[in-house]
Design a protein around this motif. Structure first.
Motif, short mmCIF file in Angstrom:
data_model
loop_
_atom_site.label_atom_id
_atom_site.label_comp_id
_atom_site.label_asym_id
_atom_site.label_seq_id
_atom_site.Cartn_x
_atom_site.Cartn_y
_atom_site.Cartn_z
N ALA A 9 6.91 -2.06 -8.48
CA ALA A 9 5.49 -2.20 -8.84
C ALA A 9 4.87 -0.84 -9.17
CB ALA A 9 4.73 -2.87 -7.70
N ASP A 10 5.34 0.20 -8.49
CA ASP A 10 4.79 1.53 -8.70
C ASP A 10 5.00 1.98 -10.14
OD1 ASP A 10 3.56 3.89 -8.13
OD2 ASP A 10 5.34 4.84 -7.30
N GLN A 11 6.25 1.84 -10.63
CA GLN A 11 6.56 2.31 -11.98
C GLN A 11 6.01 1.40 -13.07
OE1 GLN A 11 8.74 1.87 -9.36
NE2 GLN A 11 10.66 2.94 -9.79
N LEU A 12 6.00 0.08 -12.82
CA LEU A 12 5.71 -0.87 -13.88
C LEU A 12 4.22 -1.17 -14.07
CD1 LEU A 12 8.63 -3.39 -13.19
CD2 LEU A 12 8.51 -1.64 -14.97
N TRP A 13 3.47 -1.23 -12.97
CA TRP A 13 2.10 -1.71 -13.08
C TRP A 13 1.05 -0.81 -12.44
CZ3 TRP A 13 1.23 -4.94 -16.68
CH2 TRP A 13 2.12 -5.96 -16.98
N ARG A 14 1.41 -0.03 -11.46
CA ARG A 14 0.39 0.67 -10.68
C ARG A 14 -0.52 1.59 -11.50
NH1 ARG A 14 1.19 4.07 -5.01
NH2 ARG A 14 -0.99 4.63 -4.76
N PRO A 15 0.00 2.41 -12.41
CA PRO A 15 -0.90 3.34 -13.11
C PRO A 15 -2.04 2.65 -13.85
CG PRO A 15 1.39 3.99 -13.40
CD PRO A 15 1.42 2.64 -12.77
N VAL A 16 -1.71 1.61 -14.65
CA VAL A 16 -2.77 0.95 -15.43
C VAL A 16 -3.67 0.12 -14.53
CG1 VAL A 16 -1.50 0.92 -17.60
CG2 VAL A 16 -1.15 -0.93 -15.96
N LEU A 17 -3.10 -0.47 -13.49
CA LEU A 17 -3.90 -1.28 -12.56
C LEU A 17 -4.88 -0.41 -11.80
CD1 LEU A 17 -4.54 -3.94 -11.17
CD2 LEU A 17 -2.64 -3.51 -9.60
#
Length: 241
Positions: free
Chosen positions: A152-160
């Motif tokens: 989840a950190d690599q795939l979604w966290r930044p934009v979320l």
């Protein structure tokens, strides 16, 4: 009095993984609800759907061998994290907005019909931005967001995180993928909105005043022309052509 209800996007394998209280579980495959229902989970409602920001928006849904990876991310993007992942089956879904599902669910919850429940969103599957983007008026009730899933950190966290911080959410200290609405930040954002609205109103008032001044000037010019015409008529000798 406000109450907390929870939405879980992506059915967990065990009912014990559901939060306490009324829960709406949303999953692309209705078959995944059977285990939860068989376990006798309390206050459980289920909806078979893929969430999108617009109703009836078509979405390519990738079904992997491990259902926990199911969602909108193509295999090439997942291979950067899971190099041995196999090609998925791709199914086209007609998406649904989350606010429509929440409105229908609230009507089923008789204990909440006369209240304004607060909302907790837990995303285990699919795009968290699609879920959040379809909240509509429910966004004001959103109190907590949690992201669960592989990488989840690599795939979604930044934009979320960017989306949530802009709306007054702060990271929860003891949970790496959880955010809660920060009352202080929210108050500051609301103050900024009020200042913006005030400035817009001031500009509208100035525009109206300028328009009124322009109209009054035109009226004065028309009145002067009419007065001049009456003078000319009165000054014209009788019998003149």
């Amino acid at each position: 009095m406000d109450h907390l209800i929870s939405v879980v996007v992506g059915a967990p394998s065990l009912a014990s993984h559901l939060p306490i209280g009324p829960v709406l579980v949303i999953d692309a495959k209705a078959s995944r609800f059977e285990v939860l229902r068989a376990s006798g989970a309390d206050d459980l409602s289920c909806a078979e759907a893929v969430l999108t920001e617009q109703t009836d928006e078509l979405v390519q849904w990738h079904c992997y061998a491990d259902h926990r990876l199911d969602g909108v991310l193509p295999v090439d993007q997942l291979r950067t994290v899971f190099p041995n992942i196999t090609d998925p089956e791709i199914v086209t879904f007609s998406g649904q907005r989350l606010d429509g599902l929440l409105d229908a669910w609230q009507q089923e919850l008789t204990s909440f019909r006369a209240t304004t429940p607060l909302l907790q969103l837990i995303v285990r599957q699919g795009s968290p931005l699609a879920a959040l983007g379809g909240l509509g008026l429910w966004e004001r009730r959103l109190q907590r967001v949690r992201l669960i899933g592989f990488a989840a950190d690599q795939l979604w966290r930044p934009v979320l995180e960017s989306w949530l911080h802009e709306r007054g959410f702060a990271s929860v200290a003891d949970q790496p993928f959880a955010w809660e609405r920060d009352p202080l930040v929210l108050s500051r954002l609301e103050c900024q909105e009020l200042i913006l609205e005030r400035n817009q109103m001031e500009r509208r008032v100035m525009d109206l005043e300028n328009r009124m001044a322009h109209i009054n000037q035109e009226l004065d010019e028309i009145t002067a022309m009419l007065d001049g015409s009456e003078y000319l008529v009165a000054a014209t000798p009788e019998g003149s052509s």
